[in-house]
Scaffold this motif. Structure first.
Motif, PDB file in Angstrom:
ATOM      1  N   GLU A   1      25.718  -5.953 -52.560  1.00 56.17           N
ATOM      2  CA  GLU A   1      25.063  -4.655 -52.433  1.00 56.17           C
ATOM      3  C   GLU A   1      24.305  -4.501 -51.117  1.00 56.17           C
ATOM      4  O   GLU A   1      23.875  -3.398 -50.766  1.00 56.17           O
ATOM      5  N   ALA A   2      24.144  -5.604 -50.354  1.00 58.40           N
ATOM      6  CA  ALA A   2      23.354  -5.543 -49.117  1.00 58.40           C
ATOM      7  C   ALA A   2      24.051  -4.688 -48.057  1.00 58.40           C
ATOM      8  O   ALA A   2      23.395  -3.973 -47.295  1.00 58.40           O
ATOM      9  N   ARG A   3      25.386  -4.765 -47.982  1.00 56.24           N
ATOM     10  CA  ARG A   3      26.135  -3.993 -46.984  1.00 56.24           C
ATOM     11  C   ARG A   3      25.903  -2.487 -47.173  1.00 56.24           C
ATOM     12  O   ARG A   3      25.665  -1.754 -46.212  1.00 56.24           O
ATOM     13  N   ALA A   4      25.982  -2.039 -48.430  1.00 55.87           N
ATOM     14  CA  ALA A   4      25.759  -0.613 -48.726  1.00 55.87           C
ATOM     15  C   ALA A   4      24.323  -0.214 -48.397  1.00 55.87           C
ATOM     16  O   ALA A   4      24.075   0.895 -47.913  1.00 55.87           O
ATOM     17  N   ALA A   5      23.376  -1.131 -48.640  1.00 52.35           N
ATOM     18  CA  ALA A   5      21.965  -0.837 -48.359  1.00 52.35           C
ATOM     19  C   ALA A   5      21.733  -0.677 -46.855  1.00 52.35           C
ATOM     20  O   ALA A   5      20.996   0.211 -46.423  1.00 52.35           O
ATOM     21  N   VAL A   6      22.385  -1.535 -46.051  1.00 54.09           N
ATOM     22  CA  VAL A   6      22.257  -1.437 -44.591  1.00 54.09           C
ATOM     23  C   VAL A   6      22.786  -0.092 -44.101  1.00 54.09           C
ATOM     24  O   VAL A   6      22.186   0.554 -43.240  1.00 54.09           O
ATOM     25  N   GLU A   7      23.921   0.349 -44.659  1.00 57.45           N
ATOM     26  CA  GLU A   7      24.498   1.645 -44.279  1.00 57.45           C
ATOM     27  C   GLU A   7      23.577   2.792 -44.709  1.00 57.45           C
ATOM     28  O   GLU A   7      23.399   3.770 -43.976  1.00 57.45           O
ATOM     29  N   GLU A   8      22.991   2.663 -45.892  1.00 60.14           N
ATOM     30  CA  GLU A   8      22.061   3.697 -46.370  1.00 60.14           C
ATOM     31  C   GLU A   8      20.842   3.781 -45.459  1.00 60.14           C
ATOM     32  O   GLU A   8      20.352   4.876 -45.156  1.00 60.14           O
ATOM     33  N   PHE A   9      20.362   2.611 -45.009  1.00 59.75           N
ATOM     34  CA  PHE A   9      19.239   2.597 -44.081  1.00 59.75           C
ATOM     35  C   PHE A   9      19.612   3.312 -42.775  1.00 59.75           C
ATOM     36  O   PHE A   9      18.806   4.048 -42.208  1.00 59.75           O
ATOM     37  N   ARG A  10      20.840   3.074 -42.305  1.00 54.78           N
ATOM     38  CA  ARG A  10      21.265   3.700 -41.049  1.00 54.78           C
ATOM     39  C   ARG A  10      21.244   5.225 -41.172  1.00 54.78           C
ATOM     40  O   ARG A  10      20.780   5.924 -40.276  1.00 54.78           O
ATOM     41  N   GLU A  11      21.749   5.729 -42.304  1.00 51.94           N
ATOM     42  CA  GLU A  11      21.750   7.182 -42.530  1.00 51.94           C
ATOM     43  C   GLU A  11      20.328   7.731 -42.609  1.00 51.94           C
ATOM     44  O   GLU A  11      20.079   8.886 -42.247  1.00 51.94           O
ATOM     45  N   ALA A  12      19.412   6.896 -43.093  1.00 52.15           N
ATOM     46  CA  ALA A  12      18.018   7.332 -43.252  1.00 52.15           C
ATOM     47  C   ALA A  12      17.192   7.108 -41.988  1.00 52.15           C
ATOM     48  O   ALA A  12      15.982   7.328 -41.999  1.00 52.15           O
ATOM     49  N   GLY A  13      17.849   6.666 -40.903  1.00 50.82           N
ATOM     50  CA  GLY A  13      17.130   6.446 -39.655  1.00 50.82           C
ATOM     51  C   GLY A  13      16.291   5.189 -39.643  1.00 50.82           C
ATOM     52  O   GLY A  13      15.344   5.075 -38.868  1.00 50.82           O
ATOM     53  N   VAL A  14      16.636   4.222 -40.505  1.00 48.78           N
ATOM     54  CA  VAL A  14      15.882   2.961 -40.603  1.00 48.78           C
ATOM     55  C   VAL A  14      16.723   1.836 -40.013  1.00 48.78           C
ATOM     56  O   VAL A  14      17.869   1.633 -40.422  1.00 48.78           O
ATOM     57  N   LYS A  15      16.169   1.101 -39.047  1.00 52.09           N
ATOM     58  CA  LYS A  15      16.879  -0.016 -38.434  1.00 52.09           C
ATOM     59  C   LYS A  15      16.726  -1.272 -39.296  1.00 52.09           C
ATOM     60  O   LYS A  15      15.625  -1.581 -39.744  1.00 52.09           O
ATOM     61  N   THR A  16      17.846  -1.974 -39.509  1.00 50.85           N
ATOM     62  CA  THR A  16      17.795  -3.262 -40.206  1.00 50.85           C
ATOM     63  C   THR A  16      17.899  -4.365 -39.162  1.00 50.85           C
ATOM     64  O   THR A  16      18.835  -4.391 -38.361  1.00 50.85           O
ATOM     65  N   VAL A  17      16.934  -5.267 -39.159  1.00 49.05           N
ATOM     66  CA  VAL A  17      16.894  -6.377 -38.203  1.00 49.05           C
ATOM     67  C   VAL A  17      16.862  -7.684 -38.978  1.00 49.05           C
ATOM     68  O   VAL A  17      16.029  -7.858 -39.859  1.00 49.05           O
ATOM     69  N   MET A  18      17.812  -8.589 -38.668  1.00 51.89           N
ATOM     70  CA  MET A  18      17.836  -9.888 -39.333  1.00 51.89           C
ATOM     71  C   MET A  18      16.959 -10.870 -38.569  1.00 51.89           C
ATOM     72  O   MET A  18      17.065 -10.993 -37.352  1.00 51.89           O
ATOM     73  N   VAL A  19      16.087 -11.559 -39.285  1.00 50.35           N
ATOM     74  CA  VAL A  19      15.211 -12.578 -38.698  1.00 50.35           C
ATOM     75  C   VAL A  19      15.398 -13.850 -39.502  1.00 50.35           C
ATOM     76  O   VAL A  19      15.036 -13.906 -40.675  1.00 50.35           O
ATOM     77  N   THR A  20      15.982 -14.878 -38.897  1.00 48.98           N
ATOM     78  CA  THR A  20      16.349 -16.071 -39.659  1.00 48.98           C
ATOM     79  C   THR A  20      16.138 -17.352 -38.860  1.00 48.98           C
ATOM     80  O   THR A  20      16.130 -17.329 -37.626  1.00 48.98           O
ATOM     81  N   GLY A  21      15.981 -18.441 -39.570  1.00 47.35           N
ATOM     82  CA  GLY A  21      15.871 -19.748 -38.929  1.00 47.35           C
ATOM     83  C   GLY A  21      17.217 -20.388 -38.672  1.00 47.35           C
ATOM     84  O   GLY A  21      17.297 -21.445 -38.048  1.00 47.35           O
ATOM     85  N   ASP A  22      18.305 -19.757 -39.138  1.00 53.10           N
ATOM     86  CA  ASP A  22      19.652 -20.313 -38.955  1.00 53.10           C
ATOM     87  C   ASP A  22      20.115 -20.210 -37.508  1.00 53.10           C
ATOM     88  O   ASP A  22      19.556 -19.467 -36.699  1.00 53.10           O
ATOM     89  N   ARG A  23      21.230 -20.918 -37.222  1.00 47.52           N
ATOM     90  CA  ARG A  23      21.799 -20.903 -35.876  1.00 47.52           C
ATOM     91  C   ARG A  23      22.302 -19.502 -35.515  1.00 47.52           C
ATOM     92  O   ARG A  23      22.598 -18.702 -36.377  1.00 47.52           O
ATOM     93  N   GLU A  24      22.429 -19.267 -34.215  1.00 49.84           N
ATOM     94  CA  GLU A  24      22.808 -17.943 -33.723  1.00 49.84           C
ATOM     95  C   GLU A  24      24.195 -17.525 -34.207  1.00 49.84           C
ATOM     96  O   GLU A  24      24.396 -16.382 -34.631  1.00 49.84           O
ATOM     97  N   ASP A  25      25.176 -18.442 -34.155  1.00 53.08           N
ATOM     98  CA  ASP A  25      26.541 -18.059 -34.543  1.00 53.08           C
ATOM     99  C   ASP A  25      26.621 -17.727 -36.032  1.00 53.08           C
ATOM    100  O   ASP A  25      27.277 -16.758 -36.442  1.00 53.08           O
TER     101      ASP A  25
END
Length: 840
Positions: free
Chosen positions: A470-494
């Motif tokens: 369901e996260a993919r649909a939520a990201v798209e919904e945020f885009r339509e609502a003018g909300v930027k989704t930014v990932m912040v993680t301790g994992d490697r870049e790739d």
């Protein structure tokens, strides 16, 4: 003690006093004090009742949120295996002290910060601390540290306690929370600004009235009472209580979308969130390694299409050459799930086809093994099988492939030619390019012992921590609502970029930034690059706080989501901190404003949609109250400036503000129409005024209209009498007629009635300023219908019941008078219809 310190919770009295810290409340306190000095005890009691009600509701809601969070906490306290004088005993982790020797084994939580003295194939999952989803291999050399609250997933070891409680690495992160100041929400700032404005207005009104009293040689004490009336009229004393009640009632709606609200004002802040900074592991992903692609028999396929017979060696190899524990659950026993996440992912793949290790080992028992070692990057097990024996090897694809001489294809053993080797390496590059963790499996049939040379290559398994569907649909919904989704993680870049690309967060590698890059940037350079960045990878806790702060300095309103201890400082630094309730750590939950009970990223989208609707409803309530009170001010100020008697008594204003206004304002605050299409609009600005988008015009227009019809009602009888007598309509003649207390009482009753009922009609129109009243779904808001009829009935009460007539100084009205005053009171609704028609 080996425990993390919790923030001291304020006592009940402290919480109650905190609710009183508002400019609007201060004004009401002054009004109550002046009322007491003038012996207007009834007015004083009504004002103090409203103040106490507001504080009580706020304290009650905070208590409910805390109890809900307590229910989410684990009932059991962590325990540790303590080694003392050669004996091993289980003790509470809280009793550990530096110097103690602690034993670690798979499935145990590390009870304190340790210096490892021994480590046998030891792997520790540190995502709660670092954000990295892959377990870290430990040894007694370079990687000889284990940290409190992390989990042992594989192997065993012993370590000496070097730090406990707040001195541990996790304790230091928890300590960072104390240095993070809690910011006011946009609504709190707007209401504080409004309170200051109303304070100034109240003072100016009192000064103006005093000057008028001196110039007109009026009775100064009488004018002081009138000044209090105007000050009370200027302050919508029900506003703090209404806003608090709307937010409190909205909390139950939030619970229905799996969100626990810890701080009431954070509900409306959600509505103007413009950036969602989300942790990856456990938030956007499931925090559960899963086999997503396989390569065997010369082709790439999904794990669900494997054939247990045709691909038997592929599945058996990964299941038997495995130290993870996965059993079926049933009525009599719970399913067991223990071990390294990558090994459990392989067991999950086989379990989907009905193959379990403990069942398979009954027919193919393990006779020998070569354990996994970091230098070899492989593991080999030796099994007997129906009179023959077989050796399986699992490990790094490069290491396993170097030891292979044959290839299993179509069930037959064939020589591994260079062409086939290149094909396998291309597949490996393809899997690695998708940020998959890849393991290879090989076998040695008819073995006499464990073999790791001249092996037969069987296949590859590519694993990933899969995204939440369901996260993919939520990201798209945020885009339509003018909300930027930014990932912040301790994992490697790739790895981070692969997940971000799959979710639609980022499209190009240039949109990624590592913690190392971030550390090297100045504030100015970071501010310039910030709009282009969508992924922050390999970041530390202090990086997360800096990222949140950078967005906030850029004027964004930031929601930060996370579940680990490493997320806690940034959760508290954000405008809205959102913690995961199921898998989140207690430190993260304590630092957050909201807690998701289903750990579902998509729930944030629902919460933001509700938050936007809730803010619009609160705005409607505020504008309704201010326009109504503005009408009261103009009504009284105009009459006094003209030198005629006051149209309203102080008790009339309090009655209207506290009874007639309160229920309609609350009905507007919980109106269901506040949730429509708000996710199709951009978020509002942090600096947006409550009067933006026509709010000021609405307040002034309806305030003037209510003042006009109330003044018309007040002057109707004396003007009518002068016209009947043929006398000129002058201020002197009006003042002379109103010297008659009976006539003045009836005039004030007219003004009082129209002022009260007109606000009820005004509330109905305020439900939706863009829709005709004939198109509104009135039964969707039954509270508004109740508010209208209760308010109307209460106005009847004060003019028709002798006891109340005596208290309020009103008089009995005939049916014809009621009909005439009701039609006059409906003018705000007629104005509403004309404005809607004009807009169309």
């Amino acid at each position: 003690m080996n425990v993390l310190e919790e923030e001291k919770k304020p006592r009940l009295a402290g919480r109650f006093l905190e609710q009183l810290n508002s400019p609007l409340i201060y004004i009401l306190m002054v009004a109550a004090a002046v009322s007491a000095l003038l012996r207007e005890y009834g007015d004083m009691m009504i004002i103090l009742t409203v103040i106490c009600l507001n504080s009580f509701i706020g304290v009650l809601q905070e208590g409910k949120a805390e109890r809900a969070l307590e229910a989410l906490k684990k009932l059991s306290s962590p325990r540790a295996l303590l080694k003392e004088q050669g004996r091993i005993m289980e003790v509470p982790a809280a009793s550990l002290i530096p110097g103690d020797i602690v034993c670690l084994e798979a499935g145990r939580q590390v009870p304190a910060d340790l210096l490892l003295k021994s480590a046998v194939n030891l792997k520790i999952e540190e995502s709660a601390l670092t954000g990295e989803s892959v377990p870290v291999e430990k040894d007694t050399g370079k990687h000889n540290r284990a940290y409190m609250s992390t989990n042992v997933t594989y192997g065993r070891g012993e370590g000496m306690v070097t730090a406990i409680g707040m001195d541990t690495e996790i304790g230091k992160i928890a300590g960072m929370l104390k240095n993070t100041r809690q910011e006011k929400t946009p609504l709190q700032k707007r209401l504080a600004d409004l309170g200051k404005i109303l304070s100034v207005v109240s003072v100016i009104l009192c000064v103006v009235l005093f000057l008028i009293a001196v110039l007109q040689r009026r009775n100064v004490p009488e004018m002081l009472i009138t000044a209090i009336s105007l000050a009370v009229a200027a302050v919508p004393e029900g506003l703090p209580a209404i806003v608090t009640m709307v937010l409190a009632l909205s909390v139950s709606r939030m619970v229905r979308v799996n969100t626990i609200v810890k701080r009431l004002p954070s509900v409306e802040t959600l509505g103007c969130v413009s950036v969602v900074c989300s942790d990856k592991t456990g938030t956007l992903t499931q925090n559960r390694m899963t086999v997503v692609k396989c390569f065997t028999e010369g082709r790439i396929c999904r794990p669900e299409v494997l054939d247990p017979k045709k691909n038997s060696h592929f599945m058996r190899g990964f299941v038997l050459c495995n130290d993870g524990e996965l059993t079926r659950g049933g009525k009599a026993k719970e399913a067991v799930r223990l071990g390294d996440p990558t090994e459990l992912a392989l067991l999950d793949m086989a379990a989907a086809h009905g193959i379990y290790r403990h069942e398979l080992e009954r027919s193919m028992p393990r006779r020998g093994e070569i354990p996994f070692e970091s230098s070899r990057k492989m593991m080999t097990t030796f099994h007997s099988c129906q009179g023959s024996q077989i050796s399986y090897t699992k490990g790094s694809p490069d290491e396993v492939l170097e030891r292979c001489r044959f290839l299993l294809k179509e069930g037959r053993q064939m020589p591994l030619e260079q062409r086939e080797k290149k094909k396998i390496r291309r597949v490996l590059e393809l899997f690695s390019g998708e940020a998959l963790r890849v393991l290879a499996v090989a076998m040695y049939p008819d073995a006499d012992r464990t073999r790791e040379q001249e092996l037969t290559f069987v296949g590859l398994a590519g694993m990933a921590d899969p995204v939440r569907p369901e996260a993919r649909a939520a990201v798209e919904e945020f885009r339509e609502a003018g909300v930027k989704t930014v990932m912040v993680t301790g994992d490697r870049e790739d790895t981070a970029f692969a997940i971000a690309r799959e979710l639609g967060i980022a499209k190009k590698a240039e949109e990624c930034m590592t913690g190392e890059e971030l550390s090297g940037l100045s504030e100015e350079v970071l501010k310039k690059r910030l709009p282009q960045i969508r992924v922050f990878a390999h970041v530390a806790p202090e990086h997360k706080v800096r990222i949140v702060s950078a967005y906030r300095k850029a004027g964004e309103i930031v929601a930060m989501t996370g579940d680990g201890v490493n997320d806690a400082p940034s959760l508290k630094a954000a405008d809205v901190g959102v913690a995961m309730g199921l898998n989140g750590t207690d430190v993260a939950k304590n630092a957050s404003d909201l807690v998701l009970t289903d750990d579902n990223f998509a729930t944030i989208a629902k919460a933001i949609a509700l938050g936007r609707g809730i803010y619009e409803n609160i705005k409607k309530s505020v504008l309704f109250l201010l326009s109504s009170n503005f009408g009261e001010i103009i009504t009284m100020l105009a009459a006094i400036a003209l030198g005629i008697p006051s149209p309203l008594k102080p008790s009339h204003i309090l009655w209207i503000n506290l009874i007639t206004d309160s229920l309609p304002a609350l009905a507007l605050g919980v109106d269901p129409s506040g949730n429509r299409n708000y996710m199709k609009r951009p978020p509002r600005s942090r600096e947006e005024s409550l009067f933006a988008h026509g709010g000021l015009g609405c307040t002034v227009l309806y305030g003037l209209l209510i003042a006009f019809i109330s003044t018309t009602a007040f002057l109707q009888l004396p003007i009518g009498q002068l016209l009947r007598e043929g006398s000129p309509v002058t201020l002197r003649n009006l003042e002379g007629l109103m010297a008659d207390r009976v006539l003045l009482g009836r005039c004030q009753t007219y003004a009082f009635t129209v002022l009260g009922i007109s606000q009820l009609f005004h509330a109905v129109g305020m439900r939706d300023v863009e829709t005709s009243v004939f198109r509104m779904k009135h039964f969707n808001n039954r509270l508004m219908l109740l508010a209208f009829f209760v308010g109307f009935s209460l106005q009847l009460l004060v003019t028709e019941i002798p006891y109340f007539i005596g208290i309020f100084g009103t008089c009995h009205l005939e049916l014809s008078e009621w009909l005439m005053l009701t039609v006059l009171s409906a003018m705000p609704l007629f104005a509403h219809e004309l404005l809607v028609l004009f807009e169309r």
